[in-house]
Design an enzyme around this catalytic site. Structure first.
Site, PDB file in Angstrom:
ATOM      1  N   HIS A  11     -10.833  -0.728  80.201  1.00 23.01           N
ATOM      2  CA  HIS A  11     -11.212   0.434  81.003  1.00 23.01           C
ATOM      3  C   HIS A  11     -10.230   0.624  82.157  1.00 23.01           C
ATOM      4  CE1 HIS A  11     -15.162   0.299  79.029  1.00 23.01           C
ATOM      5  NE2 HIS A  11     -15.048  -1.016  79.151  1.00 23.01           N
TER       6      HIS A  11
ATOM      7  N   GLU B 250     -19.759   3.083  73.090  1.00 20.80           N
ATOM      8  CA  GLU B 250     -20.719   2.050  73.483  1.00 20.80           C
ATOM      9  C   GLU B 250     -21.745   2.543  74.504  1.00 20.80           C
ATOM     10  OE1 GLU B 250     -19.047  -1.821  74.370  1.00 20.80           O
ATOM     11  OE2 GLU B 250     -17.247  -1.297  73.242  1.00 20.80           O
TER      12      GLU B 250
END
Length: 772
Positions: free
Chosen positions: A328, A9
DNA sequence: CAGTGAGCGAGCTTCCGCTTGACTT
């Protein structure tokens, strides 16, 4: 051409991963979502199973075309978007748009950007999880349905161009309810008693555990202490400890940067983005407090070498916040050995905060010793309590202590070092002071404390906290403001040398800095939505739909069925509200005008909050006046309302022409000889006098005289402006580059600037308001 | 630029969540 194309991304992530994977892999970024619902009202075919119509937004076509080209030339496409609901959907959209199938593409996931994690991901590919994608589609469609059906209700019933949504409307509700709580708050005062003592040359203080609501009682207490002895009754020493906070998530980073560095939420994100792009920190939009193995070890090594073995205490933190998706790592320095990083002062300070928080999280608990001493007042048999705290082992406090938000409590608790005392010790009393303290209302929200509450309710995501706060301000629902406090008297009763002194002192109260205040529109819209769309406004609405999204993700619920069950009752409420509800203005009658007996209303009109005198009965036309900044239709009084009609005020004549004071679209102004002179913040249009008005006019004339620098041929005029020197030609303004002396400008040079400006037209900015 | 608030009504506004970048008049 590489045989393998990996799509992630973020471009910064692509750069890092490419280094890990070697030359057979090309790593590219798709820059987040590549498709979205079509713009208008036809994006969802409701009667056809909520069939969505997706389009590739204009600003994404270039990226998509490039990815199409590269994927055609690759043997294998690795879809490596984030491992969460949105990330899964991104992979699915990519595979649809790029025309990939299972033989040519694989889905991989990792939640830390380390070489072993990436290699492990490559060895363990899977296919796209369609259930998770459906959960995302349900989320996306629900938000569209709510937003695009509620907003038009507001256009019709309140004001055009307003907006409502699952996240923003609840954010505004929090601010509105807090404001009303503060308005309705009745402050109570009570006397707090603190005694100062000395023992062996060391001073310390003790508090009487009760407070006195009545001054007389406090005085009586002080009197009862006169010529008393003060003897230590007991000394209790208790060990304690303090634990370090978890490493930063987006939300806690925003809060702490606001508390310690004074950064706004969006400022923090921009600065963090720069640090991330430069490779100094891990990804800054995260809801996870997890650290990778690699990071745990690196932090441990750094702590041992910098502070010693006894300061190291490696540990894992687990996320408590609702709805966390943990795609994350926590926000941490990429290299713990770098104690400093960043291109400018702001970046350096934020990096320092991130470094300290992450390092501290892996350090030992601080050990403290809490001492509580009870002191007998022999005269009245009451007891005073002194408490002190001593740090016996610093631990993580050596590098970092988390900041605190302001609270309702007085927190002036004594925490200093206590002298060594034992029971029976006789103390020398220096003074006993009773101070009147007032209870405080809950504090208004800062941007960061609003984010904190939203996160706790599971509303919004790390990537949307900053934009949400800017949206509610752009729509005019809330304003960030600072306000000066008001003076308040309080009494201090002092007992020294058996004499009591009573003093009145003043303090400032209610001062606010950069707090979120709801506007009248914000309140009216919130009241309207609460009345008619209670379900959407419920603080737990998001949590309950999240639960259903989770069921869709796990395959135990069908996404169109979920939407079906939500949508139809919701849509009926929309229809009913459109039919039944009157237009709302938040109208409040203040009473009858003392001079003419006409009713006086505070309400929202076409041009914002206003006062209306008269209701049009008996053919008397109502008159209107706009509310001042800081006034609210909720709280304005009759006197304040009447004062608003004193505008425009006529002042004395100056140079044989009258001066008038008015308030226009750009704030207060003075009108004189058909010219307008803006008034600064320092003047109040309701009280400004003729003398000051003349001064304002003369100042402006002088500024205009100094404005002129140089005249060149072809109607080019060089002027001094608000943003520094510039020149103008045919009503177009041109900036003069830094370091060029405006007095030395030549025609040739100006023309070259004009040409350059015309050759590089300004791109359209999406942040600019459109011209009407 | 600095007056507006009656009424008619075309055409527009708007959501949340993923990503950056080009602006600083």
């Amino acid at each position: 051409m590489s045989k393998n194309l990996v799509i992630v991304e973020s471009p910064a992530k692509a750069k890092t991963i490419e280094k890990f994977l070697g030359e057979n892999y090309q790593v590219k970024s798709c820059f987040g979502h590549i498709r979205d619902l079509d713009k208008g009202d036809d994006a969802i075919d409701i009667s056809n199973g909520f069939k969505p119509k997706y389009i590739i937004p204009e600003d994404k076509t270039a990226v998509v075309n490039e990815l199409k080209k590269l994927s055609k030339g690759a043997d294998m496409v690795w879809l490596a978007s984030d491992e969460d609901r949105e990330g899964e959907a991104i992979s699915w959209h990519l595979s649809e748009v790029l025309g990939l199938d299972e033989t040519r593409s694989k889905r991989i996931v990792f939640h830390e950007i380390t070489k072993p994690a990436i290699l492990k991901a490559i060895e363990n590919p899977r296919s796209i999880d369609k259930n998770l994608v459906d959960a995302q589609q349900a989320r996306r469609l629900l938000d569209r349905l709510v937003g695009f059906e509620l907003s038009p209700v507001l256009w019709k019933k309140v004001k055009p161009s307003l907006s409502a949504g699952r996240v923003q409307s609840v954010a505004v509700r929090l601010i509105v309810e807090r404001e009303r709580e503060i308005q309705g708050f009745q402050s109570k005062s009570a006397f707090r008693i603190i005694a100062e003592f000395e023992f062996n040359g060391k001073k310390f203080s003790a508090e009487f555990p009760k407070r006195f609501e009545q001054k007389e009682d406090a005085l009586k207490f002080l009197e009862s202490c006169t010529s008393s002895d003060f003897i230590v009754n007991s000394v209790e020493v208790k060990p304690g400890f303090r634990k370090p906070a978890a490493p930063f998530t987006t939300s806690t980073l925003q809060q702490e940067a606001s508390r310690k560095l004074g950064y706004s939420v969006s400022q923090t994100m921009t600065i963090a983005q720069r640090l991330y792009e430069a490779g100094h920190i891990t990804y800054m939009r995260t809801d996870s407090v997890n650290l990778s193995e690699l990071a745990l070890n690196a932090a441990k090594d750094e702590i041992i070498s910098a502070y010693g073995k006894e300061f190291s205490n490696p540990k894992k933190f687990t996320t408590k916040s609702a709805g966390a998706q943990e795609a994350h790592e926590a926000i941490r320095p990429t290299y713990f050995e770098n104690h400093e990083a960043g291109a400018d002062d702001q970046q350096k300070r934020l990096y320092d905060l991130i470094w300290k928080r992450a390092i501290a999280s892996q350090m030992s608990d601080a050990r403290i010793e809490r001492t509580e001493v009870k002191i007998d007042i022999t005269k009245n048999r009451e007891i005073l309590v002194a408490s002190g705290e001593v740090i016996t082992f610093e631990g993580f406090l050596k590098v970092y202590l988390e900041g605190k938000d302001e609270s309702v409590e007085d927190d002036e608790q004594g925490s200093g070092l206590m002298p060594a005392l034992k029971s029976g010790d006789k103390l020398k009393n220096l003074s006993i002071i009773g101070t009147e303290r007032f209870s405080r209302a809950a504090p208004r929200y800062t941007e960061a404390s609003l984010v904190k509450d939203l996160e706790e309710l599971g509303i919004g995501r790390p990537s949307t906290y900053a934009p949400t706060i800017s949206t509610i301000q752009k729509r005019g629902y809330a304003e960030k403001e600072s306000r000066e406090g008001t003076k308040r008297n309080y009494e201090v009763l002092t007992l020294i040398d058996d004499k009591i002194k009573i003093e009145t002192k003043t303090e400032n109260t209610g001062a606010e800095k950069n707090k979120l205040f709801p506007t009248d529109i914000g309140m009216v819209v919130t009241d309207f939505l609460m009345k008619n769309f209670n379900h959407i406004m419920d603080y737990h609405f998001t949590a309950s739909v999240e639960k259903e999204f989770d069921e869709i993700a796990s395959g135990s619920q069908n996404w169109t069925k979920m939407l079906d069950e939500f949508y139809h009752p919701f849509h009926k409420t929309v229809d009913d509200t459109l039919k039944i509800s009157e237009k709302v203005t938040g109208e409040r009658e203040l009473g009858k005008h003392p001079e003419n007996g006409l009713p006086v209303f505070a309400k929202i009109g076409r041009f914002g909050p206003m006062i209306q005198v008269g209701d049009g009965a008996d053919e008397i036309k109502p008159v209107f006046a706009k509310l001042k900044k800081g006034q609210s239709i909720d709280t304005i009084t009759m006197d304040e309302a009447i004062e608003l009609f004193s505008m425009p005020r006529v002042l004395d004549e100056f140079e044989e022409k009258p001066m008038k004071v008015g308030i226009g679209r750009f704030g207060p102004y003075i009108q004189h000889n058909s010219k307008f002179y803006s008034m600064g913040k320092e003047d109040d249009p309701y009280t400004v006098n003729s003398e000051r008005a003349v001064e304002i006019i003369l100042n402006k004339r002088q500024a205009d005289a100094e404005k002129f620098i140089l005249e060149l041929p072809k109607d080019i005029i060089v002027l001094n402006g608000r943003f520094g020197p510039y020149f103008t030609q045919n009503k177009e303004n041109y900036k003069i580059p830094k370091g060029v002396d405006p007095k030395s400008l030549t025609l040739e040079y100006c023309e070259s600037i004009i040409k350059e400006t015309k050759d590089n037209p300004k791109p359209k900015s999406s942040f600019r308001g459109k011209k009407k």
